[in-house]
Design a protein around this motif. Structure first.
Motif, PDB file in Angstrom:
ATOM      1  N   MET A   1      27.203  39.865  29.516  1.00 44.62           N
ATOM      2  CA  MET A   1      26.555  38.887  29.718  1.00 44.62           C
ATOM      3  C   MET A   1      25.194  39.215  31.200  1.00 44.62           C
ATOM      4  SD  MET A   1      27.130  34.928  30.190  1.00 44.62           S
ATOM      5  CE  MET A   1      26.569  34.456  31.731  1.00 44.62           C
ATOM      6  N   THR A   2      24.392  39.216  30.168  1.00 40.05           N
ATOM      7  CA  THR A   2      23.110  39.818  31.530  1.00 40.05           C
ATOM      8  C   THR A   2      23.245  38.314  32.362  1.00 40.05           C
ATOM      9  OG1 THR A   2      21.625  40.199  29.527  1.00 40.05           O
ATOM     10  CG2 THR A   2      20.769  39.677  31.279  1.00 40.05           C
ATOM     11  N   THR A   3      23.061  38.715  33.559  1.00 41.23           N
ATOM     12  CA  THR A   3      23.181  37.386  34.546  1.00 41.23           C
ATOM     13  C   THR A   3      21.969  37.475  35.273  1.00 41.23           C
ATOM     14  OG1 THR A   3      24.330  38.994  36.306  1.00 41.23           O
ATOM     15  CG2 THR A   3      26.330  37.828  35.324  1.00 41.23           C
ATOM     16  N   VAL A   4      21.254  38.551  34.834  1.00 39.09           N
ATOM     17  CA  VAL A   4      19.625  38.324  35.388  1.00 39.09           C
ATOM     18  C   VAL A   4      18.624  38.358  34.769  1.00 39.09           C
ATOM     19  CG1 VAL A   4      18.443  39.898  36.873  1.00 39.09           C
ATOM     20  CG2 VAL A   4      20.611  40.661  38.030  1.00 39.09           C
ATOM     21  N   ILE A   5      17.609  37.248  35.155  1.00 40.10           N
ATOM     22  CA  ILE A   5      16.310  37.564  34.416  1.00 40.10           C
ATOM     23  C   ILE A   5      15.192  37.799  35.249  1.00 40.10           C
ATOM     24  CG2 ILE A   5      14.658  35.886  33.642  1.00 40.10           C
ATOM     25  CD1 ILE A   5      17.268  34.127  32.488  1.00 40.10           C
ATOM     26  N   GLU A   6      14.166  38.218  35.351  1.00 37.51           N
ATOM     27  CA  GLU A   6      12.869  38.879  35.833  1.00 37.51           C
ATOM     28  C   GLU A   6      12.075  38.996  34.465  1.00 37.51           C
ATOM     29  OE1 GLU A   6      14.141  41.801  38.964  1.00 37.51           O
ATOM     30  OE2 GLU A   6      13.008  43.018  37.486  1.00 37.51           O
ATOM     31  N   GLN A   7      10.725  38.502  34.778  1.00 38.43           N
ATOM     32  CA  GLN A   7       9.662  37.907  34.854  1.00 38.43           C
ATOM     33  C   GLN A   7       8.640  38.207  34.669  1.00 38.43           C
ATOM     34  OE1 GLN A   7       9.584  33.912  31.974  1.00 38.43           O
ATOM     35  NE2 GLN A   7       6.886  34.570  32.182  1.00 38.43           N
ATOM     36  N   ALA A   8       7.663  39.280  34.227  1.00 44.01           N
ATOM     37  CA  ALA A   8       6.583  39.751  35.151  1.00 44.01           C
ATOM     38  C   ALA A   8       4.643  38.573  34.985  1.00 44.01           C
ATOM     39  CB  ALA A   8       5.491  40.800  34.683  1.00 44.01           C
ATOM     40  N   VAL A   9       4.860  38.096  35.497  1.00 40.64           N
ATOM     41  CA  VAL A   9       3.050  37.013  35.625  1.00 40.64           C
ATOM     42  C   VAL A   9       2.281  37.707  36.126  1.00 40.64           C
ATOM     43  CG1 VAL A   9       5.222  35.002  35.469  1.00 40.64           C
ATOM     44  CG2 VAL A   9       4.284  36.157  37.549  1.00 40.64           C
ATOM     45  N   GLU A  10       1.192  36.762  35.842  1.00 43.31           N
ATOM     46  CA  GLU A  10      -0.283  37.002  36.324  1.00 43.31           C
ATOM     47  C   GLU A  10      -0.739  36.339  37.461  1.00 43.31           C
ATOM     48  OE1 GLU A  10      -4.399  36.106  34.062  1.00 43.31           O
ATOM     49  OE2 GLU A  10      -3.359  38.608  33.380  1.00 43.31           O
ATOM     50  N   ALA A  11      -0.796  36.579  39.052  1.00 37.68           N
ATOM     51  CA  ALA A  11      -1.191  35.627  39.550  1.00 37.68           C
ATOM     52  C   ALA A  11      -2.384  35.574  40.060  1.00 37.68           C
ATOM     53  CB  ALA A  11      -0.536  35.619  40.837  1.00 37.68           C
ATOM     54  N   ARG A  12      -2.924  33.945  40.702  1.00 37.90           N
ATOM     55  CA  ARG A  12      -4.365  35.125  41.092  1.00 37.90           C
ATOM     56  C   ARG A  12      -4.451  34.340  42.412  1.00 37.90           C
ATOM     57  NH1 ARG A  12      -8.368  36.374  38.097  1.00 37.90           N
ATOM     58  NH2 ARG A  12      -8.279  36.157  36.186  1.00 37.90           N
ATOM     59  N   LEU A  13      -4.826  35.434  43.450  1.00 40.97           N
ATOM     60  CA  LEU A  13      -4.104  34.605  44.728  1.00 40.97           C
ATOM     61  C   LEU A  13      -6.324  34.313  45.200  1.00 40.97           C
ATOM     62  CD1 LEU A  13      -3.161  35.443  47.533  1.00 40.97           C
ATOM     63  CD2 LEU A  13      -4.460  37.859  47.428  1.00 40.97           C
ATOM     64  N   VAL A  14      -5.709  33.019  45.950  1.00 41.96           N
ATOM     65  CA  VAL A  14      -6.975  32.677  45.896  1.00 41.96           C
ATOM     66  C   VAL A  14      -7.704  33.095  47.230  1.00 41.96           C
ATOM     67  CG1 VAL A  14      -7.700  30.172  46.356  1.00 41.96           C
ATOM     68  CG2 VAL A  14      -6.038  29.750  44.897  1.00 41.96           C
ATOM     69  N   ALA A  15      -8.489  33.703  47.832  1.00 46.67           N
ATOM     70  CA  ALA A  15      -9.246  33.429  48.963  1.00 46.67           C
ATOM     71  C   ALA A  15     -10.403  32.833  49.407  1.00 46.67           C
ATOM     72  CB  ALA A  15      -9.108  35.661  48.875  1.00 46.67           C
TER      73      ALA A  15
ATOM     74  N   PRO B   1      -8.737  37.479  42.287  1.00 43.05           N
ATOM     75  CA  PRO B   1      -8.876  38.866  42.145  1.00 43.05           C
ATOM     76  C   PRO B   1      -7.280  38.643  41.657  1.00 43.05           C
ATOM     77  CG  PRO B   1      -8.193  38.966  45.141  1.00 43.05           C
ATOM     78  CD  PRO B   1      -8.944  37.853  44.102  1.00 43.05           C
ATOM     79  N   THR B   2      -6.825  38.784  40.046  1.00 45.02           N
ATOM     80  CA  THR B   2      -5.822  39.036  39.811  1.00 45.02           C
ATOM     81  C   THR B   2      -4.533  40.335  39.971  1.00 45.02           C
ATOM     82  OG1 THR B   2      -6.683  38.518  37.539  1.00 45.02           O
ATOM     83  CG2 THR B   2      -4.593  39.638  37.304  1.00 45.02           C
ATOM     84  N   ILE B   3      -3.177  39.726  40.434  1.00 44.58           N
ATOM     85  CA  ILE B   3      -2.766  40.524  40.908  1.00 44.58           C
ATOM     86  C   ILE B   3      -1.029  40.238  39.996  1.00 44.58           C
ATOM     87  CG2 ILE B   3      -3.473  40.267  43.321  1.00 44.58           C
ATOM     88  CD1 ILE B   3      -1.209  38.291  44.222  1.00 44.58           C
ATOM     89  N   PRO B   4      -0.157  41.619  40.030  1.00 40.14           N
ATOM     90  CA  PRO B   4       1.167  41.319  39.598  1.00 40.14           C
ATOM     91  C   PRO B   4       1.879  40.664  40.201  1.00 40.14           C
ATOM     92  CG  PRO B   4       0.498  44.069  40.604  1.00 40.14           C
ATOM     93  CD  PRO B   4      -0.489  42.621  40.236  1.00 40.14           C
ATOM     94  N   ALA B   5       2.652  40.090  39.665  1.00 39.31           N
ATOM     95  CA  ALA B   5       3.938  39.317  40.078  1.00 39.31           C
ATOM     96  C   ALA B   5       4.976  39.475  39.435  1.00 39.31           C
ATOM     97  CB  ALA B   5       3.999  37.984  40.907  1.00 39.31           C
ATOM     98  N   THR B   6       6.318  39.614  39.617  1.00 42.96           N
ATOM     99  CA  THR B   6       7.459  39.441  38.801  1.00 42.96           C
ATOM    100  C   THR B   6       8.090  38.378  39.482  1.00 42.96           C
ATOM    101  OG1 THR B   6       7.382  41.897  39.160  1.00 42.96           O
ATOM    102  CG2 THR B   6       9.382  40.491  38.675  1.00 42.96           C
ATOM    103  N   LEU B   7       8.585  36.998  38.732  1.00 47.10           N
ATOM    104  CA  LEU B   7       9.836  36.406  39.222  1.00 47.10           C
ATOM    105  C   LEU B   7      11.239  36.538  39.344  1.00 47.10           C
ATOM    106  CD1 LEU B   7       8.138  33.802  37.158  1.00 47.10           C
ATOM    107  CD2 LEU B   7       8.381  33.815  39.815  1.00 47.10           C
ATOM    108  N   HIS B   8      12.309  36.413  39.266  1.00 43.93           N
ATOM    109  CA  HIS B   8      13.334  36.608  39.656  1.00 43.93           C
ATOM    110  C   HIS B   8      14.575  35.564  39.726  1.00 43.93           C
ATOM    111  CE1 HIS B   8      16.465  40.006  40.040  1.00 43.93           C
ATOM    112  NE2 HIS B   8      16.623  39.352  40.703  1.00 43.93           N
ATOM    113  N   TYR B   9      15.818  35.742  38.649  1.00 41.02           N
ATOM    114  CA  TYR B   9      16.585  35.048  38.964  1.00 41.02           C
ATOM    115  C   TYR B   9      17.883  35.748  38.400  1.00 41.02           C
ATOM    116  CZ  TYR B   9      20.101  30.488  37.996  1.00 41.02           C
ATOM    117  OH  TYR B   9      20.722  30.087  38.362  1.00 41.02           O
ATOM    118  N   ASP B  10      19.125  35.442  38.927  1.00 40.91           N
ATOM    119  CA  ASP B  10      19.761  36.197  39.631  1.00 40.91           C
ATOM    120  C   ASP B  10      21.179  35.167  39.180  1.00 40.91           C
ATOM    121  OD1 ASP B  10      22.798  37.397  39.738  1.00 40.91           O
ATOM    122  OD2 ASP B  10      21.681  38.884  40.455  1.00 40.91           O
ATOM    123  N   SER B  11      22.038  34.341  38.103  1.00 37.15           N
ATOM    124  CA  SER B  11      22.813  33.675  38.433  1.00 37.15           C
ATOM    125  C   SER B  11      24.338  34.104  39.291  1.00 37.15           C
ATOM    126  CB  SER B  11      23.932  34.117  36.619  1.00 37.15           C
ATOM    127  OG  SER B  11      24.498  35.243  36.569  1.00 37.15           O
TER     128      SER B  11
END
Length: 138
Positions: free
Chosen positions: A1-15, A21-31
């Protein structure tokens, strides 16, 4: 059974500059750490030039997509119809990013399938965690 979820998201850095600018980010969840989510930013997107990862409560993210949540190092709030703002506060400064709310909801739905909200405590082994703490203390 998978215990980890990773999802790439597009984030916009507010400056201060008008362009966000758009920056890549990764959301991560581990049971194995069922109360927490992590959001990682790659080295090119950080001032230090090293990958930065923030850990915070899954509940904070869940609440923050619908209304302002958090009063500590991480704060989350809706922004308009389709964005969510995440603020990361550190001694070096504050990073503010916008993420599409739909991407966050998709991630949260995936985590809820893996570990339903309110059931996180069922995955914790308090005896094992306590034993590990005691081993480290010796």
């Amino acid at each position: 059974m998978t215990t980890v979820i990773e999802q790439a998201v597009e984030a916009r850095l507010v400056a201060a500059a008008p362009r966000m600018p758009t920056i890549p980010a990764t959301l991560h969840y581990d049971s194995r750490d069922p109360f927490a989510v992590r959001m990682a930013f790659p080295a090119p997107a950080t001032l230090e030039g090293v990958e930065v990862s923030w850990a915070f409560a899954r509940e904070l993210l869940t609440l923050g997509v619908d209304s302002a949540a958090g009063d500590g190092d991480v704060r989350v709030r809706p922004y308009g119809y389709d964005r969510t703002v995440l603020e990361f506060h550190a001694p070096e400064g504050t990073a503010v990013v916008h993420v599409r709310t739909a991407e966050l909801r998709c991630f949260l739905e995936s985590t809820a399938v893996l570990v339903p909200l309110g059931h996180e405590h069922l995955l914790l082994d308090m005896d094992e965690d306590l034993a590990e703490l005691m081993r480290d203390a010796c």
